[in-house]
Write a protein that holds these residues in place. Structure first.
Motif, mmCIF file in Angstrom:
data_model
loop_
_atom_site.group_PDB
_atom_site.id
_atom_site.type_symbol
_atom_site.label_atom_id
_atom_site.label_comp_id
_atom_site.label_asym_id
_atom_site.label_seq_id
_atom_site.Cartn_x
_atom_site.Cartn_y
_atom_site.Cartn_z
ATOM 1 N N MET A 1 0.875 -1.020 0.059
ATOM 2 C CA MET A 1 0.056 -0.057 0.164
ATOM 3 C C MET A 1 0.913 1.498 0.030
ATOM 4 O O MET A 1 0.420 2.283 -0.710
ATOM 5 N N LYS A 2 2.101 1.224 0.855
ATOM 6 C CA LYS A 2 2.810 2.444 0.758
ATOM 7 C C LYS A 2 3.450 2.634 -0.510
ATOM 8 O O LYS A 2 3.433 3.767 -1.031
ATOM 9 N N ASN A 3 3.859 1.504 -1.422
ATOM 10 C CA ASN A 3 4.277 1.877 -2.782
ATOM 11 C C ASN A 3 3.247 2.443 -3.632
ATOM 12 O O ASN A 3 3.671 3.220 -4.205
ATOM 13 N N LEU A 4 2.034 2.225 -3.565
ATOM 14 C CA LEU A 4 0.948 2.541 -4.117
ATOM 15 C C LEU A 4 0.742 4.253 -4.006
ATOM 16 O O LEU A 4 0.807 5.008 -4.806
ATOM 17 N N ILE A 5 0.947 4.346 -2.486
ATOM 18 C CA ILE A 5 1.083 5.977 -2.127
ATOM 19 C C ILE A 5 2.193 6.666 -2.661
ATOM 20 O O ILE A 5 1.637 7.706 -3.124
ATOM 21 N N TRP A 6 3.253 6.217 -2.998
ATOM 22 C CA TRP A 6 4.519 6.819 -3.309
ATOM 23 C C TRP A 6 4.200 6.876 -4.901
ATOM 24 O O TRP A 6 4.619 7.875 -5.603
ATOM 25 N N ILE A 7 3.772 5.795 -5.724
ATOM 26 C CA ILE A 7 3.425 5.849 -6.978
ATOM 27 C C ILE A 7 2.425 7.063 -7.418
ATOM 28 O O ILE A 7 2.655 7.815 -8.183
ATOM 29 N N LEU A 8 1.305 7.116 -6.550
ATOM 30 C CA LEU A 8 0.321 8.162 -6.834
ATOM 31 C C LEU A 8 0.814 9.432 -6.636
ATOM 32 O O LEU A 8 0.794 10.472 -7.334
ATOM 33 N N THR A 9 1.718 9.416 -5.672
ATOM 34 C CA THR A 9 2.450 10.949 -5.135
ATOM 35 C C THR A 9 3.341 11.366 -6.463
ATOM 36 O O THR A 9 3.382 12.327 -6.674
#
Length: 98
Positions: A1-9
């Motif tokens: 989930m953290k990777n998804l947040i950084w990808i979206l950021t």
């Protein structure tokens, strides 16, 4: 989930950077257009020279203002990404809690 947040950021910062780059270019083109065509005004030559100088100076200030706003908003977006990753529980901890 953290990777998804950084990808979206990263995607949002990329779109924001594209918008800021386009704005920077438009400010430059518009300012140069006004500065180069100030002599089209039917006015006193001193006023025309002043208007041309003001347009050139405004272009420089406008370009740096776009860069400053881009930097501040990019830092805010990075901070939101960091806060988002801190709010998401760790995957191992969530499995251990079950």
């Amino acid at each position: 989930m953290k990777n998804l947040i950084w990808i979206l950021t990263a995607a949002v910062i990329g779109l924001w950077s594209l918008l800021a780059w386009i704005t920077h270019g438009l400010v430059s083109v518009a300012g140069n257009l006004v500065a180069n065509n100030a002599d089209l005004l039917p006015a006193d030559p001193l006023l025309i020279e002043w208007a041309s100088w003001l347009a050139s100076a405004g272009t420089g200030v406008g370009e740096w203002l776009v860069i400053a706003v881009w930097a501040v908003v990019s830092l805010v977006l990075l901070a939101l990404g960091f806060i988002g990753t801190k709010l998401v529980p760790r995957f191992k901890q969530s499995l251990a809690a079950r």
